[in-house]
Design an enzyme around this catalytic site. Structure first.
Site, mmCIF file in Angstrom:
data_model
loop_
_atom_site.group_PDB
_atom_site.id
_atom_site.type_symbol
_atom_site.label_atom_id
_atom_site.label_comp_id
_atom_site.label_asym_id
_atom_site.label_seq_id
_atom_site.Cartn_x
_atom_site.Cartn_y
_atom_site.Cartn_z
ATOM 1 N N CYS A 85 15.528 -8.018 -39.528
ATOM 2 C CA CYS A 85 15.645 -6.433 -39.580
ATOM 3 C C CYS A 85 14.846 -6.090 -40.888
ATOM 4 O O CYS A 85 14.681 -6.925 -41.814
ATOM 5 C CB CYS A 85 17.045 -6.350 -40.174
ATOM 6 S SG CYS A 85 18.463 -6.847 -38.885
ATOM 7 N N CYS A 412 7.680 4.109 -27.319
ATOM 8 C CA CYS A 412 8.107 3.298 -28.454
ATOM 9 C C CYS A 412 7.118 3.513 -29.484
ATOM 10 O O CYS A 412 7.253 2.528 -30.546
ATOM 11 C CB CYS A 412 7.972 1.838 -28.043
ATOM 12 S SG CYS A 412 6.662 1.111 -27.226
#
Ligand code: SAH
Length: 461
Positions: A85, A412
């Site tokens: 993350c 994306c």
């Protein structure tokens, strides 16, 4: 731009105004750009300069002088070190806001498009435990198995007991495998020497069905104490439907090899997106956030505006998920994809859903789409969902020649998206609406879906 403003080793005060591609804060010292790992937009920080380049510098936080109201304590205790993350230290509302801004900035700066309706990013209600696929590198440290994630920017493995963005079941799977490796002294693959047995653990979870697949990626064939391992896995995790060995004996960064052997249960697990059923194998691609995938595909369907009469192209179709969604409302859908195995999956997925109005083609979109057009096939609606590098000009040129009423672009990468929207805009396709959808909370990945309609000269179809 001056580059004599900041000096390595010295400290400065900086206001963080933006966020970079890897989640780093961006601020300026007398106009000179400074990247700060862990900086949140809105922060006033005291930083120390660690690296100075011609056009930018990199600094480290020494003190939070005035923290941004959007700065939060990450849920995950290893958020700082794990490379998984990037933005857990930023509130979820602000993450969504930053993603919307990224899309806007690209459409304005690169796309040079005006009057575009850019919606707020659709986020998740519960932005946790959302991934259905996990890939854990395996190593050894001090004679103990280490299974977890790579440390940011390195190949060093961080042991994790729980990953906040993965399904909970992974915690139990990883614990069993760690215990098995330690108990039977099973070796882990070493990148440098090319020696050692277990390389990665891959898991897949059907969120709707609850079915689980565990894949052991090994540098060799014979798995020591295989019976004990299988028994332990299915005792601890009775939801497991499939255990597969994937053999990868190459010295490569690629995680998966080509050969799969089913060790227990089925070769495939089943999952659903909406009403559609999908078979998922160890090697096949499947969207990793099933909840948001449904949101994205429903948007695709809405933007496609189908009445049942249309011929639709789904270019870069992968395993045909969007194609099958659209086929329920279209006359005919053509899917085009470069990977052979993905097209095999697409055909099988069409079959198990009883969908008969799709046709799939393997090949480069830039070759297949022009070829189909030459054969006289055209489209009323075109959907594209290209990889990060965006669409090839041959694809866009052929779309323009086919003159569909609508083009739906799933992207994306906002910068190649903006480039392609500009290209189509100059050829008569006006960008009407842009909807960013958060497919990957706590990371910097930005996904967006766009509706374009033909507004150029000449008769509309
Ligand atoms: N639409 C799919 C997957 C999109 S990802 C889904 O929603 O699941 C982009 C896809 O483009 C990948 O499957 C990749 O294999 C494929 N691809 C990459 N380059 C391509 C090319 N030149 N021609 C056709 N397909 C390509």
């Amino acid at each position: 731009m001056k580059n004599n403003v900041v000096e390595k080793g010295k400290s400065y005060e900086v206001h963080i105004a933006d966020i970079g591609h890897n989640g780093e804060g961006i601020g300026r010292v007398e106009g000179f750009t400074v990247f700060v790992q862990g900086g949140v937009p809105g922060d006033d920080l005291r930083i120390k300069i660690e690296l100075v380049k011609k056009n930018y510098a990199v600094g480290k936080i020494i003190k939070l002088v005035n923290p941004s109201p959007n700065r939060i304590t990450p849920v995950c205790p290893i958020a700082d070190t794990c490379g998984g993350c990037q933005t857990q230290h930023i509130s979820y509302q602000e993450q969504l806001h930053l993603k919307t801004n990224t899309v806007k900035a690209n459409i304005e700066r690169i796309g040079k498009l005006e009057d575009v309706l850019i919606h707020d990013t659709i986020g998740m209600e519960e932005p946790a435990r959302y991934r259905n696929k996990a890939q854990f590198p395996v190593g050894r440290l001090d004679n103990q198995a280490v299974i977890g994630f790579y440390k940011k920017g390195t190949h060093e493995i961080v042991n994790t007991s729980s990953c906040y963005i993965q399904h909970e079941v992974n915690d139990r799977i990883v614990a069993v495998l760690r215990r098995y490796m330690d108990q039977y002294n099973v070796s882990a693959f070493d990148d440098e020497t090319g020696m050692g047995f277990i390389r990665h653990i891959l898991t897949k979870v059907g969120f709707t069905t609850g079915e689980i697949m565990v894949v052991l990626i090994t540098n060799g064939r014979k798995i020591p104490y295989l019976r004990e391992l299988i028994q332990e896995l299915i005792k601890e995790i009775p939801e497991i439907k499939s255990i597969v060995q994937n053999i990868n004996m190459k010295k490569t960064n690629r995680v998966l090899g080509d050969e799969c052997i089913t060790l227990f249960g089925e070769d495939k697990i089943v999952d659903y997106i909406g009403d559609l059923k999908f078979h998922i194998s160890a090697l096949s691609f499947f969207q990793v956030n099933p909840m948001q995938t449904k949101v994205l595909y429903e948007k695709a369907l809405e933007y496609a505006g189908l009445t049942g009469e249309e011929t639709v192209f789904d270019v870069y179709c992968g395993i045909g998920t969007i194609s099958l969604f659209l086929a329920q409302k279209a006359k005919k859908v053509y899917g085009i994809e470069i990977i052979d195995a993905a097209i095999e999956d697409a055909r099988e997925n069409a079959r198990i859903n009883g969908i008969e109005n799709t046709e799939f083609y393997v090949g480069k979109a830039e070759e297949v789409v022009p070829r189909l057009y030459k054969q006289g096939i055209t489209a009323d609606v075109v959907v594209v969902d290209p990889p990060r590098k965006g669409c090839e000009e041959e694809v866009l040129d052929t779309i323009v020649k086919m003159n569909p009423k609508r083009v739906v672009y799933v992207s994306c990468n906002p910068s190649t998206l903006a480039r392609d929207l500009k290209y189509l805009d100059e050829r008569g396709y006006k960008t009407i609406e842009v909807q960013p959808v958060d497919m990957f909370p706590h990371t910097t990945h930005v996904e967006a879906i766009v509706l374009m309609t033909y507004c150029g000269s000449g008769e509309k179809k």
